[in-house]
Design a protein around this motif. Structure first.
Motif, PDB file in Angstrom:
ATOM      1  N   UNK A 158    -116.274  -1.254 -41.490  1.00 23.30           N
ATOM      2  CA  UNK A 158    -114.947  -0.703 -41.252  1.00 23.30           C
ATOM      3  C   UNK A 158    -115.134   0.541 -40.396  1.00 23.30           C
ATOM      4  N   UNK A 159    -114.648   0.487 -39.174  1.00 17.91           N
ATOM      5  CA  UNK A 159    -114.825   1.599 -38.252  1.00 17.91           C
ATOM      6  C   UNK A 159    -113.704   2.613 -38.458  1.00 17.91           C
ATOM      7  N   UNK A 160    -114.070   3.876 -38.510  1.00 21.44           N
ATOM      8  CA  UNK A 160    -113.103   4.966 -38.649  1.00 21.44           C
ATOM      9  C   UNK A 160    -112.864   5.574 -37.268  1.00 21.44           C
ATOM     10  N   UNK A 161    -111.632   5.459 -36.777  1.00 21.74           N
ATOM     11  CA  UNK A 161    -111.294   5.976 -35.453  1.00 21.74           C
ATOM     12  C   UNK A 161    -110.359   7.168 -35.649  1.00 21.74           C
ATOM     13  N   UNK A 162    -110.830   8.383 -35.391  1.00 21.66           N
ATOM     14  CA  UNK A 162    -109.994   9.558 -35.613  1.00 21.66           C
ATOM     15  C   UNK A 162    -108.712   9.535 -34.784  1.00 21.66           C
ATOM     16  N   UNK A 163    -107.611   9.892 -35.406  1.00 19.98           N
ATOM     17  CA  UNK A 163    -106.315   9.898 -34.727  1.00 19.98           C
ATOM     18  C   UNK A 163    -106.330  10.849 -33.544  1.00 19.98           C
ATOM     19  N   UNK A 164    -107.032  11.980 -33.650  1.00 22.18           N
ATOM     20  CA  UNK A 164    -107.074  12.961 -32.573  1.00 22.18           C
ATOM     21  C   UNK A 164    -107.671  12.339 -31.313  1.00 22.18           C
ATOM     22  N   UNK A 165    -108.761  11.553 -31.486  1.00 23.45           N
ATOM     23  CA  UNK A 165    -109.382  10.918 -30.332  1.00 23.45           C
ATOM     24  C   UNK A 165    -108.459   9.864 -29.728  1.00 23.45           C
ATOM     25  N   UNK A 166    -107.726   9.168 -30.576  1.00 23.54           N
ATOM     26  CA  UNK A 166    -106.817   8.151 -30.049  1.00 23.54           C
ATOM     27  C   UNK A 166    -105.819   8.762 -29.079  1.00 23.54           C
ATOM     28  N   UNK A 167    -105.377   9.965 -29.362  1.00 25.88           N
ATOM     29  CA  UNK A 167    -104.356  10.578 -28.515  1.00 25.88           C
ATOM     30  C   UNK A 167    -104.944  11.263 -27.294  1.00 25.88           C
ATOM     31  N   UNK A 170    -113.396   4.400 -30.619  1.00 22.11           N
ATOM     32  CA  UNK A 170    -114.315   3.815 -31.593  1.00 22.11           C
ATOM     33  C   UNK A 170    -115.763   3.888 -31.114  1.00 22.11           C
ATOM     34  N   UNK A 171    -115.976   3.707 -29.815  1.00 27.62           N
ATOM     35  CA  UNK A 171    -117.330   3.707 -29.270  1.00 27.62           C
ATOM     36  C   UNK A 171    -117.839   5.114 -28.953  1.00 27.62           C
ATOM     37  N   UNK A 172    -116.978   6.123 -29.001  1.00 33.96           N
ATOM     38  CA  UNK A 172    -117.387   7.459 -28.577  1.00 33.96           C
ATOM     39  C   UNK A 172    -117.705   7.481 -27.103  1.00 33.96           C
ATOM     40  N   UNK A 173    -116.883   6.794 -26.315  1.00 36.43           N
ATOM     41  CA  UNK A 173    -117.228   6.479 -24.928  1.00 36.43           C
ATOM     42  C   UNK A 173    -117.369   7.694 -24.022  1.00 36.43           C
ATOM     43  N   UNK A 174    -116.615   8.760 -24.258  1.00 36.84           N
ATOM     44  CA  UNK A 174    -116.647   9.889 -23.328  1.00 36.84           C
ATOM     45  C   UNK A 174    -117.976  10.645 -23.354  1.00 36.84           C
ATOM     46  N   UNK A 175    -118.762  10.463 -24.397  1.00 38.71           N
ATOM     47  CA  UNK A 175    -120.086  11.076 -24.501  1.00 38.71           C
ATOM     48  C   UNK A 175    -121.108  10.085 -23.960  1.00 38.71           C
ATOM     49  N   UNK A 176    -121.924  10.466 -22.973  1.00 35.69           N
ATOM     50  CA  UNK A 176    -122.908   9.519 -22.439  1.00 35.69           C
ATOM     51  C   UNK A 176    -123.910   9.031 -23.476  1.00 35.69           C
ATOM     52  N   UNK A 177    -124.044   9.756 -24.590  1.00 35.42           N
ATOM     53  CA  UNK A 177    -124.929   9.300 -25.676  1.00 35.42           C
ATOM     54  C   UNK A 177    -124.150   8.535 -26.741  1.00 35.42           C
TER      55      UNK A 177
END
Length: 381
Positions: A370-379, A44-51
C-alpha cells in the motif's frame, strides 16, 4: 494521505509497479494520462528527486516504470494495460511508448490477479497495450492449472530466477506511423550538430518506433561497455529528435520526447565481455547493438527495441539487414547486448509480412504493498 494498493513485479531486466485501473479511477485519475494521473505517479515515485529517495522509484530508466491494468472489452483480449515511464529528477511522465519487459510482468500479474484463467499445462494471456494499440500474448507454464510463484528461467543481464514467459508481439509493424519503414526508405540520412554530412540511419516502426545508426559512422563498434557507450548518449539524443521529426512522431515546436523513438547503434558481431563478465564470441550472435534508454545507456535492450531490430533485419536494404547478413536462420535474430545475447524469433505470413516476434523472458512478483502518497506532493508536483 492517498493510499494506493499496488504490486511490484520484475519482468526481464525491468521492475514495474502495477496498479489496478479501478484503484486509479477511485483516486481521481479516471481521465487517463495527463493531469491527476501524472501527478499521482510522480508523487508516488518521488520523481522530482533524481535519487527518488522519497518514493518507490528505482532512480533508473529500467526501474522507474508503472503499469495500469484493466480487463479488456475487446473480443479475444484478456487485459488492456497502460505503460508509464516516470521521470527521474523531473515530475514528467511519458506515455508515448510500450515496455516489453513490463508486458512480461503484466502477463504473470494477470494470472495472479484472476484477470485470466489458468489452464493446464500453459496459459496464454492476450493483452493490448493502450499506448500503442499493439497486441501481445504472454504464455506462462501453469501445470495443473496452477500459477507458479517461482521459476527457473533467467534472462541476459540478471542471474535472478523467474517464471518463464514467452512474450509475443502480434502484427508489430506500423503501430505508430502506419508502416514498418515510415519514410519508405531502408536508409535515411539525418543531420547532426557539428556533422554537416549527417549520419545514415534506419527508421523503423515495429514494437516501437526506433532509429538505428551504423555504429561505425559514430566511431563505435557496438561492443562497448555501458560506461564507455555513455559518451555517445548526447549525439544519439540529438539523433532521436531528428528521427522523431522525420518519422512524423513530433512537430518542430512539440516538447522533446526522451522515450520515443528508441535510439541506438548496430554493428557486425565481434567478441566482447558482458556486464557480468561472461565472454561472448562473434559466432554466437548475429548483430551487435547498444541502445539508449531515456537519458542513459540501456544495460541490456528493451524488448520493443529488439522487436524493431528483428523486423528491420528482415527488411531488405536496411542497415540491420546489411550488417546481420550472415545469420544462419533467416527468421531468428540473435542480438549481442551489454548483458548478453537476446534472441528474437520472427514468424512471417505467406507474403513475408512479420506476424509475430517472440522473446523468451522471466518474471516474478516481488511484493504487494500500500503506497502512501502525501497530499502535499499531489498538489505541488
Amino acid at each position: 494521505m492517498l493510499r494506493l494498493p499496488a504490486t511490484l513485479m520484475r519482468g526481464g531486466t525491468s521492475k514495474c509497479w502495477v496498479f489496478d485501473a479501478e484503484v486509479m479511477s477511485a483516486a481521481g485519475a479516471a481521465g487517463g494520462p495527463g493531469g491527476r494521473l501524472d501527478t499521482i505517479l510522480a508523487s508516488a515515485f518521488g520523481a522530482t528527486d533524481p535519487r527518488q529517495i522519497d518514493g518507490v522509484g528505482g532512480a533508473t530508466s529500467t526501474t522507474s516504470k508503472a503499469v495500469i491494468v484493466r480487463p479488456s472489452s475487446e473480443p479475444g483480449v484478456d487485459i488492456d494495460y497502460l505503460f508509464a515511464q516516470v521521470g527521474i529528477g523531473t515530475a514528467g511522465v511519458e506515455w508515448a511508448s510500450n515496455c516489453g519487459n513490463c508486458a512480461t510482468a503484466v502477463g504473470l500479474y494477470a494470472l495472479r490477479a484472476g484477470l485470466a484463467k489458468p489452464v493446464h499445462p500453459a496459459t496464454t494471456v492476450e493483452m493490448r497495450n493502450e499506448n500503442t494499440g499493439v497486441r501481445l500474448s504472454a504464455t506462462v507454464p501453469t501445470p495443473g492449472g496452477v500459477v507458479p510463484e517461482l521459476g527457473e528461467a533467467t534472462v541476459p543481464g540478471s542471474l535472478a530466477l523467474g517464471v518463464p514467459v514467452a512474450l509475443g508481439f502480434r502484427d508489430p509493424a506500423g503501430a505508430n506511423t502506419g508502416a514498418l519503414l515510415p519514410t519508405g526508405n531502408g536508409v535515411d540520412r539525418l543531420e547532426l550538430p557539428h556533422r554537416p554530412a549527417g549520419i545514415d540511419t534506419t527508421l523503423v516502426d515495429a514494437g516501437a518506433p526506433a532509429v538505428l545508426a551504423d555504429a561505425a559512422a559514430l566511431g563505435s563498434d557496438a561492443l562497448e561497455t555501458v560506461g564507455d557507450f555513455a559518451a555517445l548518449v548526447p549525439v544519439l539524443t540529438a539523433l532521436r529528435r531528428g528521427a522523431a521529426l522525420r518519422m512524423g512522431l513530433a512537430a518542430p515546436h512539440d516538447p522533446v520526447s526522451h522515450s520515443v523513438p528508441k535510439v541506438g547503434v548496430v554493428a557486425p558481431p565481434g567478441d566482447y565481455v558482458t556486464s557480468l563478465g561472461e565472454q561472448v564470441a562473434a559466432v554466437d550472435y548475429d548483430l551487435a547493438v547498444r541502445m539508449v534508454s531515456m537519458h542513459a545507456p540501456h544495460p541490456a535492450i528493451g524488448l520493443t527495441s529488439a522487436v524493431a531490430l528483428a523486423a528491420a533485419a528482415l527488411a531488405p536494404g536496411t542497415i540491420p539487414a546489411k550488417l546481420a547478413g550472415n545469420r544462419p536462420i533467416a527468421t531468428l535474430l540473435r542480438l549481442g547486448t551489454p548483458a548478453g545475447v537476446v534472441t528474437a524469433e520472427v514468424a512471417l505470413d505467406d507474403t513475408g509480412t512479420v506476424r509475430t516476434v517472440t522473446l523468451h523472458r522471466a518474471a516474478r512478483a516481488i511484493a504487494t504493498a500500500e503506497l502512501f502518497v502525501p497530499a502535499l506532493l499531489q498538489e505541488s508536483v
